[in-house]
Design a protein around this motif. Structure first.
Motif, PDB file in Angstrom:
ATOM      1  N   ALA A   1      48.417 -29.921 -12.178  1.00  0.00           N
ATOM      2  CA  ALA A   1      47.052 -29.390 -12.058  1.00  0.00           C
ATOM      3  C   ALA A   1      46.988 -27.908 -12.387  1.00  0.00           C
ATOM      4  O   ALA A   1      45.937 -27.397 -12.779  1.00  0.00           O
ATOM      5  N   GLN A   2      48.117 -27.220 -12.229  1.00  0.00           N
ATOM      6  CA  GLN A   2      48.176 -25.787 -12.558  1.00  0.00           C
ATOM      7  C   GLN A   2      48.624 -25.545 -14.002  1.00  0.00           C
ATOM      8  O   GLN A   2      49.027 -24.440 -14.359  1.00  0.00           O
ATOM      9  N   ASP A   3      48.574 -26.596 -14.824  1.00  0.00           N
ATOM     10  CA  ASP A   3      48.903 -26.511 -16.253  1.00  0.00           C
ATOM     11  C   ASP A   3      50.372 -26.186 -16.497  1.00  0.00           C
ATOM     12  O   ASP A   3      50.724 -25.462 -17.429  1.00  0.00           O
TER      13      ASP A   3
ATOM     14  N   ASP B   1      47.075 -27.188 -23.536  1.00  0.00           N
ATOM     15  CA  ASP B   1      47.380 -27.390 -22.121  1.00  0.00           C
ATOM     16  C   ASP B   1      48.599 -28.291 -21.975  1.00  0.00           C
ATOM     17  O   ASP B   1      49.130 -28.808 -22.961  1.00  0.00           O
TER      18      ASP B   1
ATOM     19  N   TYR C   1      50.515 -31.150  -8.085  1.00  0.00           N
ATOM     20  CA  TYR C   1      50.001 -29.782  -8.011  1.00  0.00           C
ATOM     21  C   TYR C   1      50.442 -28.969  -9.232  1.00  0.00           C
ATOM     22  O   TYR C   1      49.651 -28.228  -9.818  1.00  0.00           O
ATOM     23  N   ALA C   2      51.703 -29.118  -9.624  1.00  0.00           N
ATOM     24  CA  ALA C   2      52.203 -28.389 -10.795  1.00  0.00           C
ATOM     25  C   ALA C   2      51.420 -28.772 -12.050  1.00  0.00           C
ATOM     26  O   ALA C   2      51.031 -27.912 -12.842  1.00  0.00           O
TER      27      ALA C   2
ATOM     28  N   VAL D   1      44.550 -30.615  -4.467  1.00  0.00           N
ATOM     29  CA  VAL D   1      45.413 -29.470  -4.742  1.00  0.00           C
ATOM     30  C   VAL D   1      45.678 -28.694  -3.466  1.00  0.00           C
ATOM     31  O   VAL D   1      46.817 -28.320  -3.157  1.00  0.00           O
TER      32      VAL D   1
ATOM     33  N   ASP E   1      55.804 -21.751 -16.894  1.00  0.00           N
ATOM     34  CA  ASP E   1      55.050 -22.543 -17.880  1.00  0.00           C
ATOM     35  C   ASP E   1      55.622 -23.947 -18.015  1.00  0.00           C
ATOM     36  O   ASP E   1      54.918 -24.869 -18.413  1.00  0.00           O
TER      37      ASP E   1
ATOM     38  N   VAL F   1      56.000 -22.970  -9.510  1.00  0.00           N
ATOM     39  CA  VAL F   1      54.580 -22.856  -9.869  1.00  0.00           C
ATOM     40  C   VAL F   1      54.038 -21.514  -9.401  1.00  0.00           C
ATOM     41  O   VAL F   1      53.322 -20.815 -10.137  1.00  0.00           O
ATOM     42  N   GLN F   2      54.374 -21.124  -8.188  1.00  0.00           N
ATOM     43  CA  GLN F   2      53.881 -19.864  -7.633  1.00  0.00           C
ATOM     44  C   GLN F   2      54.379 -18.657  -8.419  1.00  0.00           C
ATOM     45  O   GLN F   2      53.715 -17.622  -8.476  1.00  0.00           O
TER      46      GLN F   2
END
Length: 383
Positions: free
Chosen positions: A177-179, A276, A174-175, A7, A154, A149-150
């Motif tokens: 992993a950030q749900d 999730d 990465y997205a 990540v 959702d 994402v930042q």
């Protein structure tokens, strides 16, 4: 599961990637296709039966990001656009018309007299402009996904067909992993293309890849079979919003099928906030109407089932807890029998009974004896 090191490396890679040169100060050729002011109800509106779904949820509280060509926020049905980010330095408006159409399919609000509305009209939209032309730049696309994402999206809609690039793959991972649910168009087959190649990010693992379907729920001929498809959505004869407070009809392609699925994701995330991103994707696939043939995946999306179905796999059956035993002092022991008290009570009862009998006799015998003068009674003969 994605490791923390991956990540961190993903973010570093995406942020460190320089933006393409030649964008700053570029004059936008702002000539979107001309739309129409009068439209009829499309088959997609009827097929998805959205008014029934809206009885349960309208997507309130969910943030949707589209990484596209910008959005014309002057359109009366695009009131849910809360933020616009321009990565092209050409202005946040939509000079292509693509992003405005995608936005309308997802969050177009209801307007009296207009037979069109988005799938999740109460979700909020973040528009991230990554191109001012028909074809965008992969690095800008990757930056757009990262920015979404930042900003707390959702679900992210990518109605773009791009080649496989390390930075794009990394930022999608990465997205996830950030749900964040990532929805992407599976790509189109055109006469110029011939046989199509897989489209990215749709072909990456964990992405909801969307193919286009027609009114018969079958895969559209223009929908790619080279990309693995998760589900189908309306992608032929589609109606949506257009720059200039207008509308466009007969839109075709997986670019316009993907936002239908993104809207359903917003509905599911609003209705089932504990799920999730993996469970959301699974729910949408399991509740689809069933596919037939290559490029159809699980088949046409079913918004009503997606938000209302009870899936046993989501609620694990758990045996009821053993009842908590009462503390020892909560249960009083049986009293020890007192023999003396029992004997006394028995005698009292016996004496009371005798006294009652004597009282009856006194009331009956004494008056009778007085009337006879206390003489014994006579017994008559039997003759």
């Amino acid at each position: 599961m994605i490791s923390g090191k991956l990540v961190a490396a993903t973010v570093a890679l995406a942020v460190a990637t320089p933006l393409p040169t030649g964008w700053a100060g570029r004059t936008a050729d702002c000539s979107p296709p001309r739309g129409t002011m009068s439209i009829g109800e499309s088959w997609a509106q009827r097929r998805l039966n959205l008014p029934e779904v809206w009885r349960l949820t309208r997507g309130s509280g969910v943030k949707v990001a589209i990484v596209d060509s910008g959005v014309d926020t002057t359109h009366p049905q695009l009131t849910k656009v809360r933020r616009r980010i321009d990565l092209t330095d050409t202005g946040a408006g939509d000079c292509v018309g693509h992003g405005t159409a995608v936005a309308g399919i997802i969050v177009g609000t209801e307007n009296r007299g207009v037979p069109f509305a988005g799938v999740a009209p109460e979700a909020t939209l973040i528009s991230i402009k990554q191109t001012n032309e028909e074809n965008g730049e992969v690095r800008l696309l990757a930056h757009g996904i990262l920015r979404a994402v930042q900003l707390g999206a959702d679900v992210i809609n990518v109605s773009v067909r791009a080649p496989d690039r390390p930075e794009l793959k990394a930022v999608v991972a990465y997205a996830l992993a950030q749900d964040v649910v990532v929805v992407a168009a599976a790509g189109n087959v055109t006469k110029d293309d011939g046989t199509s190649a897989p489209a990215y990010p749709a072909a990456y693992p964990g992405v909801l890849s969307v193919g286009a379907a027609g009114p018969d729920d079958a895969r559209a001929e223009s929908s790619s079979t080279a990309t693995p498809v998760s589900v189908l959505a309306p992608g032929v004869g589609v109606t949506s919003t257009s720059p200039g407070r207008a509308y466009r009809e007969n839109l075709e392609g997986t670019s316009f099928a993907a936002p239908y699925v993104t809207g359903v994701v917003a509905l599911v995330r609003a209705r089932h906030p504990a799920l999730d991103q993996s469970a959301v994707r699974r729910r949408i696939r399991l509740t689809a109407d069933g596919g037939a043939g290559t490029g159809t995946g699980a088949g046409m999306i079913n918004p009503l089932l997606a938000v209302s179905a009870i899936l046993p796999s989501e609620s694990v059956a758990i045996a009821p807890d053993e009842p908590v035993p009462l503390p020892a002092e909560a249960i009083l022991p049986a009293p020890v029998e007192d023999a003396r008290a029992v004997a006394i009570a028995t005698w009292i009862a016996l004496v009371s009974t005798v006294a009652a009998i004597l009282a009856v006799l006194v009331r009956v015998v004494i008056p009778l004896g007085r009337r006879r003068g206390w003489r014994p009674g006579r017994v008559g003969s039997g003759g």
